[in-house]
Scaffold this motif. Structure first.
Motif, PDB file in Angstrom:
ATOM      1  N   GLY A 148       5.421   3.519 -24.780  1.00  0.00           N
ATOM      2  CA  GLY A 148       5.049   4.672 -25.590  1.00  0.00           C
ATOM      3  C   GLY A 148       4.335   4.340 -26.879  1.00  0.00           C
ATOM      4  N   VAL A 149       3.813   3.104 -27.011  1.00  0.00           N
ATOM      5  CA  VAL A 149       3.139   2.687 -28.246  1.00  0.00           C
ATOM      6  C   VAL A 149       1.689   2.340 -27.920  1.00  0.00           C
ATOM      7  CG1 VAL A 149       3.070   0.987 -30.106  1.00  0.00           C
ATOM      8  CG2 VAL A 149       5.270   1.808 -29.242  1.00  0.00           C
ATOM      9  N   ARG A 150       0.757   2.962 -28.643  1.00  0.00           N
ATOM     10  CA  ARG A 150      -0.652   2.671 -28.456  1.00  0.00           C
ATOM     11  C   ARG A 150      -1.029   1.391 -29.203  1.00  0.00           C
ATOM     12  NH1 ARG A 150      -3.566   4.999 -24.398  1.00  0.00           N
ATOM     13  NH2 ARG A 150      -2.912   7.165 -24.111  1.00  0.00           N
ATOM     14  N   PRO A 151      -1.680   0.436 -28.537  1.00  0.00           N
ATOM     15  CA  PRO A 151      -2.142  -0.758 -29.252  1.00  0.00           C
ATOM     16  C   PRO A 151      -3.121  -0.387 -30.362  1.00  0.00           C
ATOM     17  CG  PRO A 151      -2.222  -1.094 -26.873  1.00  0.00           C
ATOM     18  CD  PRO A 151      -1.948   0.357 -27.086  1.00  0.00           C
ATOM     19  N   VAL A 152      -3.008  -1.067 -31.502  1.00  0.00           N
ATOM     20  CA  VAL A 152      -3.853  -0.776 -32.658  1.00  0.00           C
ATOM     21  C   VAL A 152      -4.726  -1.982 -32.989  1.00  0.00           C
ATOM     22  CG1 VAL A 152      -3.867  -0.152 -35.097  1.00  0.00           C
ATOM     23  CG2 VAL A 152      -2.163   0.858 -33.568  1.00  0.00           C
ATOM     24  N   SER A 153      -4.108  -3.051 -33.369  1.00  0.00           N
ATOM     25  CA  SER A 153      -4.786  -4.311 -33.654  1.00  0.00           C
ATOM     26  C   SER A 153      -3.771  -5.418 -33.414  1.00  0.00           C
ATOM     27  CB  SER A 153      -5.304  -4.348 -35.094  1.00  0.00           C
ATOM     28  OG  SER A 153      -4.228  -4.315 -36.007  1.00  0.00           O
ATOM     29  N   LEU A 154      -4.253  -6.646 -33.278  1.00  0.00           N
ATOM     30  CA  LEU A 154      -3.367  -7.717 -32.850  1.00  0.00           C
ATOM     31  C   LEU A 154      -2.162  -7.897 -33.763  1.00  0.00           C
ATOM     32  CD1 LEU A 154      -2.673 -10.022 -30.977  1.00  0.00           C
ATOM     33  CD2 LEU A 154      -4.154 -11.505 -32.344  1.00  0.00           C
ATOM     34  N   LEU A 155      -2.371  -7.992 -35.088  1.00  0.00           N
ATOM     35  CA  LEU A 155      -1.249  -8.254 -35.990  1.00  0.00           C
ATOM     36  C   LEU A 155      -0.243  -7.107 -35.977  1.00  0.00           C
ATOM     37  CD1 LEU A 155      -3.099  -9.873 -39.038  1.00  0.00           C
ATOM     38  CD2 LEU A 155      -1.786 -11.012 -37.230  1.00  0.00           C
ATOM     39  N   VAL A 156      -0.747  -5.886 -35.992  1.00  0.00           N
ATOM     40  CA  VAL A 156       0.159  -4.727 -35.930  1.00  0.00           C
ATOM     41  C   VAL A 156       0.873  -4.687 -34.589  1.00  0.00           C
ATOM     42  CG1 VAL A 156       0.271  -2.204 -35.953  1.00  0.00           C
ATOM     43  CG2 VAL A 156      -1.211  -3.401 -37.573  1.00  0.00           C
ATOM     44  N   ASP A 157       0.141  -4.984 -33.516  1.00  0.00           N
ATOM     45  CA  ASP A 157       0.752  -4.944 -32.185  1.00  0.00           C
ATOM     46  C   ASP A 157       1.857  -5.983 -32.044  1.00  0.00           C
ATOM     47  OD1 ASP A 157      -1.022  -2.967 -31.586  1.00  0.00           O
ATOM     48  OD2 ASP A 157      -2.377  -4.226 -30.418  1.00  0.00           O
ATOM     49  N   ILE A 158       1.687  -7.139 -32.676  1.00  0.00           N
ATOM     50  CA  ILE A 158       2.730  -8.169 -32.604  1.00  0.00           C
ATOM     51  C   ILE A 158       4.009  -7.682 -33.279  1.00  0.00           C
ATOM     52  CG2 ILE A 158       3.388 -10.441 -33.507  1.00  0.00           C
ATOM     53  CD1 ILE A 158       0.528 -11.360 -32.895  1.00  0.00           C
ATOM     54  N   THR A 159       3.897  -7.059 -34.441  1.00  0.00           N
ATOM     55  CA  THR A 159       5.105  -6.559 -35.112  1.00  0.00           C
ATOM     56  C   THR A 159       5.768  -5.461 -34.285  1.00  0.00           C
ATOM     57  OG1 THR A 159       3.837  -4.948 -36.430  1.00  0.00           O
ATOM     58  CG2 THR A 159       4.185  -7.123 -37.388  1.00  0.00           C
ATOM     59  N   GLN A 160       4.960  -4.613 -33.642  1.00  0.00           N
ATOM     60  CA  GLN A 160       5.519  -3.566 -32.783  1.00  0.00           C
ATOM     61  C   GLN A 160       6.185  -4.176 -31.561  1.00  0.00           C
ATOM     62  OE1 GLN A 160       5.716  -0.864 -34.630  1.00  0.00           O
ATOM     63  NE2 GLN A 160       4.475   0.555 -33.433  1.00  0.00           N
ATOM     64  N   TYR A 161       5.564  -5.197 -31.004  1.00  0.00           N
ATOM     65  CA  TYR A 161       6.101  -5.853 -29.812  1.00  0.00           C
ATOM     66  C   TYR A 161       7.464  -6.479 -30.107  1.00  0.00           C
ATOM     67  CZ  TYR A 161       6.300  -8.965 -25.750  1.00  0.00           C
ATOM     68  OH  TYR A 161       6.694  -9.601 -24.604  1.00  0.00           O
ATOM     69  N   VAL A 162       7.556  -7.175 -31.225  1.00  0.00           N
ATOM     70  CA  VAL A 162       8.828  -7.808 -31.588  1.00  0.00           C
ATOM     71  C   VAL A 162       9.899  -6.755 -31.823  1.00  0.00           C
ATOM     72  CG1 VAL A 162       9.990  -9.231 -33.318  1.00  0.00           C
ATOM     73  CG2 VAL A 162       7.706  -9.862 -32.515  1.00  0.00           C
ATOM     74  N   MET A 163       9.517  -5.641 -32.459  1.00  0.00           N
ATOM     75  CA  MET A 163      10.486  -4.570 -32.695  1.00  0.00           C
ATOM     76  C   MET A 163      11.007  -4.016 -31.376  1.00  0.00           C
ATOM     77  SD  MET A 163       9.967  -0.884 -34.601  1.00  0.00           S
ATOM     78  CE  MET A 163       8.897  -0.295 -33.279  1.00  0.00           C
ATOM     79  N   LEU A 164      10.115  -3.783 -30.406  1.00  0.00           N
ATOM     80  CA  LEU A 164      10.549  -3.229 -29.129  1.00  0.00           C
ATOM     81  C   LEU A 164      11.359  -4.220 -28.319  1.00  0.00           C
ATOM     82  CD1 LEU A 164       7.284  -1.339 -28.126  1.00  0.00           C
ATOM     83  CD2 LEU A 164       9.458  -0.301 -28.776  1.00  0.00           C
TER      84      LEU A 164
END
Length: 792
Positions: free
Chosen positions: A241-257
């Motif tokens: 349910g998370v739209r990719p934004v940019s690599l650095l932001v996506d990494i923080t989102q990935y770790v959170m999930l």
């Protein structure tokens, strides 16, 4: 919480089918709300590259594409997607494939041969986007099955979490529950510390005490922030349910999930240091990532750079220090914030973020260091860069300490009613990540730091029950003697009061105990109002101090919907701030009723008239009769009551409530055209009932004497009746008013009240002299006490 099925299976291998996995999740308390299958049946769909595009000779919106699908020769495909262009890599459904229920065949489109179909994400069943072809990265291997390349088939599973299961806001937290239920093991997780390649670091300072007891940060220099997010990561994010934004932001989102630990990335070059965490100051502002300027008060927790606010801790990062594609040096943060410091802060600003949702429910205080290491590895692998040392600041005295809980075998059997084998108990608890040591009575158990909900023995027993299976606990009737509590004879039950009002045509309502503070202010009953620390909404911000504001609001809504005759009541608690700070608010049980419209339902037997004070007074006295109570009514000064048509209600000299018509000014403010009469009383004081005592019935006749007095119109009947009872003495059995007259023969400002005195003795027949003496005493007492005279 939404996550990818394949992502979960990478943490906990299991042979369970998708249907079995979904059923298991629901059975162990992680209720599955939705399952969206992704990419089923994608045989013969390949990664392909458009070599060239030409305009279709017979259609403006179609293009004739020559496509390389790794078959050795180019395939001609007619495509209408607006983003079709030479060099684009996209999925190609070959002849013989079945996509979205459509069998792909060789065909002629407007006279041009087409041998397959270039596909959008929606046609593949992996996303709702149908605006164009699914664009694949430039390094996608041509000729590879799209299912293999995108990790399909998969499913997006959404579960509904109760507030106590914050540990399941990460895929790895869910994996422990699945492992325990399926009898498998959670795959070991690689969080090996990344070695520091530079000595660059930012100092970290903590000034918020228990609100922020741990903060980790790390600088990574020389990153390529413009690098593309890899397909495997982007797909896991999308399916969660998370739209990719940019690599650095996506990494923080990935770790959170994955872990459940919210993170944030700052542009290091926009920070001067030191980085700190403190309470905000009244009047401070910060521009957030969404572009809005947030005005803060002293109730927020903020992250600062050289004491300048750069982020709203636990909620959202700041705009001025955000990472962009131009970022080359990044500062990663991962912190532990106490739930009490985050609850309601985002909602106060109209925000609800994934980070605040997790921090409000509690995040594992041991995760920040682990999350920093995992995120560092991903950044270095995908964007390059040289990491510095991890800077960690902590306040150990404010971090939760693990405590051992004694789990007794006998207690398990007592609570669940079944025996669970010792081996199964130990297996379940260890699979859930708990430390288990056998002791004489059972086990000494230490819950993992992520499980805030495990505090007592019964919490452990609950874990055993849900993993062992509620369906394996037999349904049995309770044994032993049942204690029947007899109702008290000295109190009328609340249910009896409700039935009495229902019998008098009132309808019961149930309102929230929370109300809008402005409504209480409108009624003038704000004294003692208790504000909520975490209200559901601004309209439900304080605890109610009276029942009538909410009850009359319901009445108003009914009147606004053309209900002509409305009669409502409510029984519930009201709340007042404690006299001593730190104590709990005081609760008082009340009963309230409100009515408007006709006194009786429309009928032919009597003319219509509006309900008035005396109608409602009769309803109230019927309640008092249940308790054998005599009520006294005195003029009221309540601001919400009509100055001439409202009264305070007394019983045995104690004020127990109010009755009357609402003030016309209040009725206009509430948009009520009809006149409303209402009462509200302390239910406990109204319900007190003396123990009934049997008495002998007199065998001798009673005597009645009727008297009419002219008295000032301001003298209430209740005062006269009290004087009569006091003057008549023990011979008086009852006194009743049967007539009120004003008009010719009675002076202005006076009224004539006619009453009947009923006299009787238990031992003899009363003589005329005794009766006349009582009458004389009553006449004298009323004359002396109220200036009344016998009407001629």
């Amino acid at each position: 919480m939404k996550f990818s099925e394949n992502w979960l299976r990478s943490h906990v291998p299991t042979q369970a089918t998708r249907e079995e996995l979904v059923a298991t999740l629901t059975a162990i308390g992680l209720e599955v709300e939705d399952v969206a299958a992704l990419g089923d049946g994608l045989a013969n769909v390949m990664v392909a590259r458009i070599v060239e595009c030409a305009k279709h000779p017979e259609a403006d919106r179609l293009q004739v594409c020559q496509v390389d699908a790794g078959q050795g020769e180019l395939l001609q495909i007619v495509c209408g997607a607006p983003n079709a262009r030479a060099g684009l890599r996209a999925p190609l459904a070959m002849v013989g494939a079945n996509v979205g229920g459509i069998a792909i065949k060789a065909a002629r489109l407007r006279g041009v041969e087409s041998n397959g179909m270039l596909c959008s994400a929606r046609e593949l069943g992996i996303d709702a986007d149908a605006s164009g072809l699914l664009e694949l990265p430039d390094d996608a291997p041509i000729g590879t099955a799209i299912a293999d390349y995108l990790g399909l088939p998969d499913a997006s599973i959404e579960i509904k979490l109760t507030p106590n299961r914050a540990d399941c806001f990460g895929v790895r937290g869910i994996a422990f529950d699945v492992a325990a239920a399926c009898g498998s093991d959670v795959v070991a997780f690689d969080a090996t510390p990344m070695p520091a390649l530079t000595d660059k670091a930012l100092a970290v300072e903590l000034h918020a005490g228990a609100d922020a007891p741990r903060y980790c940060g790390r600088i990574i220099e020389g990153v390529n922030a413009a690098a593309k997010t890899p397909v495997w990561m982007a797909e896991r994010l999308r399916r969660s349910g998370v739209r990719p934004v940019s690599l650095l932001v996506d990494i923080t989102q990935y770790v959170m999930l994955e872990l459940g630990q919210p993170m944030h990335a700052f542009d290091r070059d926009l920070l001067s240091g030191p980085v700190g965490v403190r309470r905000s100051r009244d009047g401070e502002t910060v521009k957030l990532l969404d572009g809005r300027d947030a005005a803060l008060d002293d109730g927020f927790l903020v992250v600062t750079d050289a004491d300048h606010v750069v982020a709203l801790a636990g909620v959202m990062g700041g705009f001025d220090t955000r990472v962009t594609d131009a970022t080359t040096n990044v500062f990663l943060e991962a912190a532990h914030f106490a739930p009490a410091a985050i609850i309601g802060r985002g909602r106060k600003l109209g925000l609800h973020t994934d980070a605040s949702h997790r921090f409000e429910r509690g995040v594992d205080p041991e995760l920040p260091r682990q999350a920093i290491e995992v995120a560092t590895r991903l950044v270095v692998e995908l964007a390059g860069g040289a990491p510095g040392p991890v800077t960690e600041a902590e306040l150990p005295e404010h971090l939760p300490k693990p405590t051992a809980i004694l789990l007794r075998k006998a207690r398990i059997a007592r609570v669940l009613g079944i025996e669970i084998a010792d081996a199964d108990v130990e297996r379940i608890l260890r699979a859930l990540g708990m430390q288990v040591a056998a002791v004489a009575e059972g086990w000494s158990v230490v819950a993992p730091s992520r499980r805030f909900d495990i505090a007592i023995e019964e919490d452990l027993i609950e874990e055993l029950a849900r993993i062992h299976g509620y369906d394996r606990i037999p349904t049995t009737l309770p044994g032993g003697a049942t204690r029947i509590a007899a109702p008290s004879e000295t109190r009328v039950e609340a249910s009896t009061v409700r039935r009495q009002l229902a019998a008098r045509e009132f309808i019961e309502t149930v309102n929230y105990a929370f109300v809008d503070a402005s409504l209480l202010k409108q009624w003038g009953v704000t004294d003692g109002a208790v504000p909520l620390a975490n209200p559901l909404s601004a309209e439900l911000g304080v605890m109610r101090t009276h029942l009538l504001p909410g009850l009359v609001s319901v009445l108003q809504r009914n009147v606004a919907r053309q209900a002509g005759r409305v009669r409502l009541f409510e029984a519930g608690n009201v709340f007042a701030a404690p006299a001593v700070q730190g104590q709990a608010p005081t609760e008082t049980s009340r009963i309230a009723a409100a009515a408007c419209g006709d006194a009786v339902a429309e009928q032919w037997g009597q003319p219509a008239r509006k309900v008035d004070f005396h109608d409602l007074k009769g309803d109230l006295e019927s309640l008092a009769a249940l308790a054998g109570a005599t009520l006294e009514f005195r003029a009221s000064t309540a601001g919400f009551g009509h100055p001439g048509r409202s009264a305070d209600v007394y019983r045995d000299g104690r004020r127990i409530g109010w009755i009357g018509q609402l003030h016309p000014r209040l009725q206009r403010a509430l948009d009520l055209d009809a006149e409303v009469v209402a009462f509200e009383l302390d239910l406990a004081l109204l319900s007190e009932r003396p123990l009934p005592r049997a008495s002998e019935l007199s065998r001798y006749p009673s005597v009645r004497r009727d008297l009419a007095f002219v008295v000032a119109d301001t003298v209430p009947w209740a005062a006269l009746a009290a004087t009569v009872r006091a003057a008549a003495g023990p011979l008086l059995r009852d006194v009743q008013v049967f007539d009120r007259y004003v008009g010719q023969g009675v002076e202005s400002g006076q009224k004539s009240l006619a009453m009947g005195l009923i006299l009787q003795d238990n031992s003899r027949t009363l003589t005329d002299r005794e009766v006349e003496q009582v009458v004389a005493d009553v006449v004298a007492a009323i004359g002396a006490g109220h200036g009344a005279r016998i009407r001629g």
